[in-house]
Design a protein around this motif. Sequence first.
Motif, short mmCIF file in Angstrom:
data_model
loop_
_atom_site.label_atom_id
_atom_site.label_comp_id
_atom_site.label_asym_id
_atom_site.label_seq_id
_atom_site.Cartn_x
_atom_site.Cartn_y
_atom_site.Cartn_z
N ASP A 119 0.93 -1.05 -0.23
CA ASP A 119 -0.22 -0.28 0.09
C ASP A 119 0.67 1.11 -0.18
O ASP A 119 0.47 2.06 -0.54
CB ASP A 119 -1.25 -0.32 1.27
N LEU A 120 2.08 1.33 0.41
CA LEU A 120 2.75 2.20 0.21
C LEU A 120 3.84 2.66 -0.78
O LEU A 120 3.82 3.53 -1.48
CB LEU A 120 4.04 1.87 1.19
N LEU A 121 3.79 1.28 -1.50
CA LEU A 121 4.14 1.87 -2.68
C LEU A 121 3.30 2.98 -3.27
O LEU A 121 2.54 3.05 -4.07
CB LEU A 121 4.06 0.61 -4.03
N PRO A 122 4.01 3.94 -4.45
CA PRO A 122 3.76 5.23 -5.16
C PRO A 122 3.11 4.55 -6.66
O PRO A 122 3.19 3.66 -6.89
CB PRO A 122 5.30 5.36 -5.82
N PRO A 123 2.27 5.26 -7.27
CA PRO A 123 1.39 5.10 -8.33
C PRO A 123 2.34 4.40 -9.26
O PRO A 123 3.14 4.82 -9.52
CB PRO A 123 0.30 6.68 -8.39
N SER A 124 1.79 3.67 -9.98
CA SER A 124 2.94 3.21 -10.97
C SER A 124 3.02 4.52 -12.52
O SER A 124 1.95 3.68 -13.66
CB SER A 124 2.48 2.06 -11.76
N HIS A 125 2.86 5.44 -12.40
CA HIS A 125 2.94 6.27 -12.91
C HIS A 125 3.91 6.36 -14.18
O HIS A 125 3.40 6.74 -15.29
CB HIS A 125 3.04 8.02 -12.52
#
Length: 407
Positions: free
Chosen positions: A236-242
């Motif tokens: 849940d801490l991973l940043p959005p995969s932009h």
Amino acid sequence: MTPSGSGLRVDLVSIFPAYFDVLDLSLAGKARTQGLLDVRVHDLRSFTHDRHRTVDDSPYGGGAGMVMKPEPWGEAIDSVLADGPEGRTVLVVPTPSGVPFTQDAAADLAGADRIVVACGRYEGIDQRVIDHYASLEQVEVREVSLGDYVLNGGEVAALAVVEAVARLLPGFMGNAASLSEESHGDAGLLEYPVYTKPASWRGHDVPAVLLSGDHARIAAWRHAQAVRRTAQRRPDLLPPSHDVPALDGADPGTAEWRPAVRADAGEVLTLQRACWMDEAQANDALDIPPLQESYDEVVAGLTTYTTWVLRVAGRLVGSVRAHSEPDGTWFVGRLMVAPDLRGHGLGRWMLERIEELAPPEAPGFALITGAGSEANLRRYRRAGYRPDRPDRPADDPRAVRLAKRRR
């Protein structure tokens, strides 16, 4: 301890004031001596007016437990607020029903002029106390929770809040750079594994890269390990995969790269059959195992492997999984991209992400593809994969095993 200086003012209100004696110790105690932190502890019972010093009563509406009365809390907080620095004041109320207390919340509180922590007990503080101070312009109220569990009172949470906030104050940490590298630091990831001397202990060796003296390689390894640890423990801490390769007409902000769950199984099965039908045609092999799997077998695979899925705008467009072989090799399998989205770089992107999740002790990577799958062979060659040792062939003569050493 008598505070000195004019650092961050922290007022702690509790029926157990001695609980906070530990703030005289370690870096917190040093910060108080240096004037970075001005901590004052107040006994809630001092604001009662009966001989029993009563702070609680039975709840309206019935139910188990007792509720802390509003009168002593109102007097205590009024008294604390009347004495102290001007500026931004935040009333923190630890409670299991509060919002999660995060590193970002700690950083925000570190910018306040004063923090007042109301340490409730029993079934909590009468809600009217929180509502009253939330209605005042000069006070911000934050109801916070340390996690999804219940403590006997707010004192433990108050200590956690004070320490998390205090260590962000300028001058508190000897090496301020450590704040950016630790868990929940600037990168938002969990911290990478750390090691010290000796280089070998009870059969466990420090990863060779840390002994190499190559600072660029070490930095890359640490980042990869931070990503892997975060993905496994706190996805849940991973940043959005932009950074997902651009797809025509798709907003990159809709990309979601996360561990697979049971609810993904149906779409993974559909994707699997679409992708492996192409493999079957290229290799003249309709008995390829992925084509024969049932829904239940796909569900089992999602849980026994490290399996991740890629969604864009809600659609499952890719998936990949991996596991450790007996010798530690990180074996990658079922790398799939929706047939209509091939050619955008999604497969290469997912391959790089799953490689980042390899355990630190993994010596390298391996995968299997069809001997007749010329497009796949070209893609894996560009990614650094080469035919594996002759003594490690694929089980099926129509397939080829490829491997890559870890850099």
